[in-house]
Each structure stands twice: as structure tokens, then as C-alpha cells.
Design a protein around this motif. Structure first.
Motif, PDB file in Angstrom:
ATOM      1  N   TYR A 111      36.147  41.408  53.003  1.00  0.00           N
ATOM      2  CA  TYR A 111      37.184  40.968  54.076  1.00  0.00           C
ATOM      3  C   TYR A 111      37.958  41.777  53.383  1.00  0.00           C
ATOM      4  O   TYR A 111      39.079  42.676  53.474  1.00  0.00           O
ATOM      5  CB  TYR A 111      37.158  40.298  55.031  1.00  0.00           C
ATOM      6  CG  TYR A 111      38.433  39.870  55.708  1.00  0.00           C
ATOM      7  CD1 TYR A 111      38.389  40.779  56.840  1.00  0.00           C
ATOM      8  CD2 TYR A 111      39.757  39.611  55.001  1.00  0.00           C
ATOM      9  CE1 TYR A 111      39.061  40.561  58.249  1.00  0.00           C
ATOM     10  CE2 TYR A 111      40.352  39.649  56.593  1.00  0.00           C
ATOM     11  CZ  TYR A 111      40.588  40.104  57.872  1.00  0.00           C
ATOM     12  OH  TYR A 111      41.597  39.780  58.429  1.00  0.00           O
ATOM     13  N   LEU A 112      38.829  40.704  52.173  1.00  0.00           N
ATOM     14  CA  LEU A 112      40.511  41.093  51.459  1.00  0.00           C
ATOM     15  C   LEU A 112      39.929  42.415  51.186  1.00  0.00           C
ATOM     16  O   LEU A 112      41.102  43.190  50.774  1.00  0.00           O
ATOM     17  CB  LEU A 112      40.292  39.860  50.077  1.00  0.00           C
ATOM     18  CG  LEU A 112      40.647  38.786  51.358  1.00  0.00           C
ATOM     19  CD1 LEU A 112      40.668  37.432  49.721  1.00  0.00           C
ATOM     20  CD2 LEU A 112      42.197  38.757  52.159  1.00  0.00           C
ATOM     21  N   ALA A 113      39.371  43.054  50.221  1.00  0.00           N
ATOM     22  CA  ALA A 113      38.762  44.195  49.734  1.00  0.00           C
ATOM     23  C   ALA A 113      39.199  44.960  51.089  1.00  0.00           C
ATOM     24  O   ALA A 113      39.600  46.489  50.712  1.00  0.00           O
ATOM     25  CB  ALA A 113      37.537  44.296  48.874  1.00  0.00           C
ATOM     26  N   ALA A 114      38.116  44.966  52.452  1.00  0.00           N
ATOM     27  CA  ALA A 114      38.820  46.094  53.086  1.00  0.00           C
ATOM     28  C   ALA A 114      39.713  46.694  53.597  1.00  0.00           C
ATOM     29  O   ALA A 114      40.428  47.643  54.343  1.00  0.00           O
ATOM     30  CB  ALA A 114      37.683  45.946  54.704  1.00  0.00           C
ATOM     31  N   VAL A 117      42.980  44.520  49.658  1.00  0.00           N
ATOM     32  CA  VAL A 117      44.210  43.128  48.752  1.00  0.00           C
ATOM     33  C   VAL A 117      43.601  43.098  47.341  1.00  0.00           C
ATOM     34  O   VAL A 117      42.484  43.286  46.933  1.00  0.00           O
ATOM     35  CB  VAL A 117      44.007  41.983  49.709  1.00  0.00           C
ATOM     36  CG1 VAL A 117      44.421  41.037  48.397  1.00  0.00           C
ATOM     37  CG2 VAL A 117      44.419  41.635  51.046  1.00  0.00           C
ATOM     38  N   THR A 118      44.746  42.959  46.413  1.00  0.00           N
ATOM     39  CA  THR A 118      44.524  43.067  44.932  1.00  0.00           C
ATOM     40  C   THR A 118      43.427  41.919  45.063  1.00  0.00           C
ATOM     41  O   THR A 118      43.733  41.016  44.717  1.00  0.00           O
ATOM     42  CB  THR A 118      45.533  43.025  44.114  1.00  0.00           C
ATOM     43  OG1 THR A 118      46.474  43.966  44.801  1.00  0.00           O
ATOM     44  CG2 THR A 118      45.282  43.406  42.905  1.00  0.00           C
ATOM     45  N   LEU A 119      41.981  42.419  44.558  1.00  0.00           N
ATOM     46  CA  LEU A 119      41.115  41.057  43.327  1.00  0.00           C
ATOM     47  C   LEU A 119      41.380  41.552  41.993  1.00  0.00           C
ATOM     48  O   LEU A 119      41.073  42.406  41.572  1.00  0.00           O
ATOM     49  CB  LEU A 119      39.703  41.761  44.069  1.00  0.00           C
ATOM     50  CG  LEU A 119      39.487  42.192  45.588  1.00  0.00           C
ATOM     51  CD1 LEU A 119      38.350  42.704  45.730  1.00  0.00           C
ATOM     52  CD2 LEU A 119      40.138  40.791  46.268  1.00  0.00           C
ATOM     53  N   LEU A 120      40.958  39.892  41.760  1.00  0.00           N
ATOM     54  CA  LEU A 120      41.128  40.122  40.667  1.00  0.00           C
ATOM     55  C   LEU A 120      39.858  39.252  39.584  1.00  0.00           C
ATOM     56  O   LEU A 120      39.638  38.185  39.710  1.00  0.00           O
ATOM     57  CB  LEU A 120      42.594  38.969  39.843  1.00  0.00           C
ATOM     58  CG  LEU A 120      43.829  39.162  40.487  1.00  0.00           C
ATOM     59  CD1 LEU A 120      44.454  38.116  40.671  1.00  0.00           C
ATOM     60  CD2 LEU A 120      44.164  39.621  40.250  1.00  0.00           C
ATOM     61  N   GLY A 121      38.738  40.459  39.695  1.00  0.00           N
ATOM     62  CA  GLY A 121      38.112  40.613  39.076  1.00  0.00           C
ATOM     63  C   GLY A 121      36.943  40.159  40.602  1.00  0.00           C
ATOM     64  O   GLY A 121      37.008  40.030  41.053  1.00  0.00           O
ATOM     65  N   GLU A 122      35.859  39.616  39.716  1.00  0.00           N
ATOM     66  CA  GLU A 122      34.465  39.583  40.882  1.00  0.00           C
ATOM     67  C   GLU A 122      34.335  37.974  40.863  1.00  0.00           C
ATOM     68  O   GLU A 122      34.160  36.702  40.050  1.00  0.00           O
ATOM     69  CB  GLU A 122      33.209  40.223  40.304  1.00  0.00           C
ATOM     70  CG  GLU A 122      33.238  41.613  39.899  1.00  0.00           C
ATOM     71  CD  GLU A 122      33.044  42.101  41.212  1.00  0.00           C
ATOM     72  OE1 GLU A 122      32.022  41.585  42.365  1.00  0.00           O
ATOM     73  OE2 GLU A 122      33.903  43.645  41.076  1.00  0.00           O
ATOM     74  N   PRO A 123      33.327  37.284  41.933  1.00  0.00           N
ATOM     75  CA  PRO A 123      33.583  36.258  42.628  1.00  0.00           C
ATOM     76  C   PRO A 123      32.635  35.974  41.198  1.00  0.00           C
ATOM     77  O   PRO A 123      31.882  36.281  40.598  1.00  0.00           O
ATOM     78  CB  PRO A 123      32.546  36.073  43.682  1.00  0.00           C
ATOM     79  CG  PRO A 123      33.640  37.040  44.055  1.00  0.00           C
ATOM     80  CD  PRO A 123      33.273  38.497  43.064  1.00  0.00           C
ATOM     81  N   PHE A 124      32.588  33.887  41.103  1.00  0.00           N
ATOM     82  CA  PHE A 124      32.009  33.551  40.139  1.00  0.00           C
ATOM     83  C   PHE A 124      31.576  32.176  40.352  1.00  0.00           C
ATOM     84  O   PHE A 124      32.327  32.160  41.253  1.00  0.00           O
ATOM     85  CB  PHE A 124      32.075  33.670  38.502  1.00  0.00           C
ATOM     86  CG  PHE A 124      33.192  33.180  38.424  1.00  0.00           C
ATOM     87  CD1 PHE A 124      33.894  31.459  37.790  1.00  0.00           C
ATOM     88  CD2 PHE A 124      35.027  34.189  39.070  1.00  0.00           C
ATOM     89  CE1 PHE A 124      34.974  31.547  37.643  1.00  0.00           C
ATOM     90  CE2 PHE A 124      36.027  33.211  38.018  1.00  0.00           C
ATOM     91  CZ  PHE A 124      36.165  31.955  37.789  1.00  0.00           C
ATOM     92  N   GLU A 125      30.689  31.535  39.687  1.00  0.00           N
ATOM     93  CA  GLU A 125      30.244  30.001  39.152  1.00  0.00           C
ATOM     94  C   GLU A 125      30.203  29.545  38.642  1.00  0.00           C
ATOM     95  O   GLU A 125      30.190  29.813  37.307  1.00  0.00           O
ATOM     96  CB  GLU A 125      28.778  30.190  40.141  1.00  0.00           C
ATOM     97  CG  GLU A 125      28.307  30.818  40.830  1.00  0.00           C
ATOM     98  CD  GLU A 125      27.741  30.126  42.083  1.00  0.00           C
ATOM     99  OE1 GLU A 125      28.237  28.768  42.544  1.00  0.00           O
ATOM    100  OE2 GLU A 125      27.991  31.437  43.367  1.00  0.00           O
ATOM    101  N   VAL A 126      30.861  28.585  39.170  1.00  0.00           N
ATOM    102  CA  VAL A 126      31.716  27.305  37.082  1.00  0.00           C
ATOM    103  C   VAL A 126      30.356  25.938  38.605  1.00  0.00           C
ATOM    104  O   VAL A 126      30.936  25.212  39.189  1.00  0.00           O
ATOM    105  CB  VAL A 126      32.624  27.075  38.030  1.00  0.00           C
ATOM    106  CG1 VAL A 126      33.323  25.463  37.355  1.00  0.00           C
ATOM    107  CG2 VAL A 126      33.779  27.862  37.723  1.00  0.00           C
ATOM    108  N   GLU A 127      29.290  26.161  37.626  1.00  0.00           N
ATOM    109  CA  GLU A 127      28.378  24.827  38.037  1.00  0.00           C
ATOM    110  C   GLU A 127      29.242  23.375  37.864  1.00  0.00           C
ATOM    111  O   GLU A 127      28.520  22.396  39.132  1.00  0.00           O
ATOM    112  CB  GLU A 127      27.454  24.844  37.307  1.00  0.00           C
ATOM    113  CG  GLU A 127      26.554  26.184  37.777  1.00  0.00           C
ATOM    114  CD  GLU A 127      25.301  26.417  36.928  1.00  0.00           C
ATOM    115  OE1 GLU A 127      24.504  25.028  36.758  1.00  0.00           O
ATOM    116  OE2 GLU A 127      24.083  27.190  36.995  1.00  0.00           O
TER     117      GLU A 127
END
Length: 151
Positions: A111-114, A117-127
Motif C-alpha cells: 500500500y505504501l509503495a503504491a 512512500v519511501t521504503l527503506l529495504g525489504e520486509p524481514f523476520e526477526v524470530e
């Protein structure tokens, strides 16, 4: 000391009733910031007021009435650093980012990309903390984290 003991000891602490109310963000252009937060993020303007040569507003997420962002705009302001990714911001002392919980990080980032909005990298998991995370920035370099509980 266990968490239970800390809570018991806090009953004698006069600031134990602390709850977060807002975080203030300094922006150079009040109207532009108010528009960005309401149009790009869907925030609501809760209250506006002047303070000297500044204009201020509380803005809040669409469905959260317990925490606000206070926009402080206009007047003279120095530029903040702008980061291309979250790792660069982690070297600066002081406030780094504000975390906002969402139901689905990937949908929120799409949604933010559409919305450009400036994204700072890709989503990631912190287990270790059972979270999926992603970061974005407003046009003035303020960094935000989106967090989704994964477990």
C-alpha cells in the motif's frame, strides 16, 4: 528481580502511571506534512494550534485514539539526515524510529509503495521477537517501522 516485583515496587513510584501520549516530529512545512500524513498514511487531524511562529497538530492513525504524532512545522528548521536503508540510521545517537503495529506488513508495504512512500529495504523476520518488520520514511527523513506479530 522478576517483572512482578518490578510492578509491585512501581506502586510507590510517582511516575508509575506513565503512558505514551505522543511523539513530536519537526518538519519544515506544516501544511505539506499535514497533507502527507493524512493522505499517504490515512492519519486524522485531532487538534491544531499555533505556538509562536510555529504551527502544530496532533495526528493519529485511523483507528488509534491512544497515541498521537505531534507535527511541529514552519519557522526555521535544520535538515535531518535522509537514509537509503535502515542500517544507516542505526549509527546515529538519539531517536531512531517509531514503530507502528499492523496486521500484515507485506500488505502495508505494498500500500505504501503504491502511495510513493519511501521504503527503506525489504520486509524481514526477526524470530527472536516473533515479528515481521519493514521500514519507511516520510519526506523529511523521519523513519518508521511497521511490525507484525508472527507467533
Amino acid at each position: 528481580m522478576s517483572d512482578l516485583n518490578l510492578r509491585q515496587d512501581a506502586s510507590a513510584n510517582p511516575i508509575a502511571s506513565l503512558k505514551c501520549h505522543h511523539i513530536a516530529i519537526r518538519v519544515p512545512n506544516y501544511e505539506a506534512a499535514k497533507s502527507w500524513y493524512t493522505q499517504k498514511l490515512g492519519f486524522r487531524v485531532i487538534q491544531e494550534w499555533p505556538f509562536g511562529d510555529l504551527r502544530l497538530a496532533y495526528v493519529a492513525p485511523p483507528y488509534d485514539d491512544s497515541f498521537y504524532i505531534e507535527l511541529i512545522g514552519d519557522g526555521e528548521v535544520e535538515d535531518a539526515p535522509v537514509y537509503a536503508d535502515i542500517n544507516g540510521s542505526l549509527r546515529k545517537a538519539g531517536h531512531d524510529h517509531l514503530c507502528l503495529n499492523v496486521n500484515n506488513v507485506d500488505e502495508a508495504i505494498a500500500y505504501l509503495a503504491a502511495q510513493d512512500v519511501t521504503l527503506l529495504g525489504e520486509p524481514f523476520e526477526v524470530e527472536a521477537i516473533h515479528r515481521r518488520l519493514a521500514f519507511f520514511a516520510d519526506p523529511w527523513g523521519n523513519v518508521f517501522e511497521l511490525a507484525q506479530v508472527t507467533a
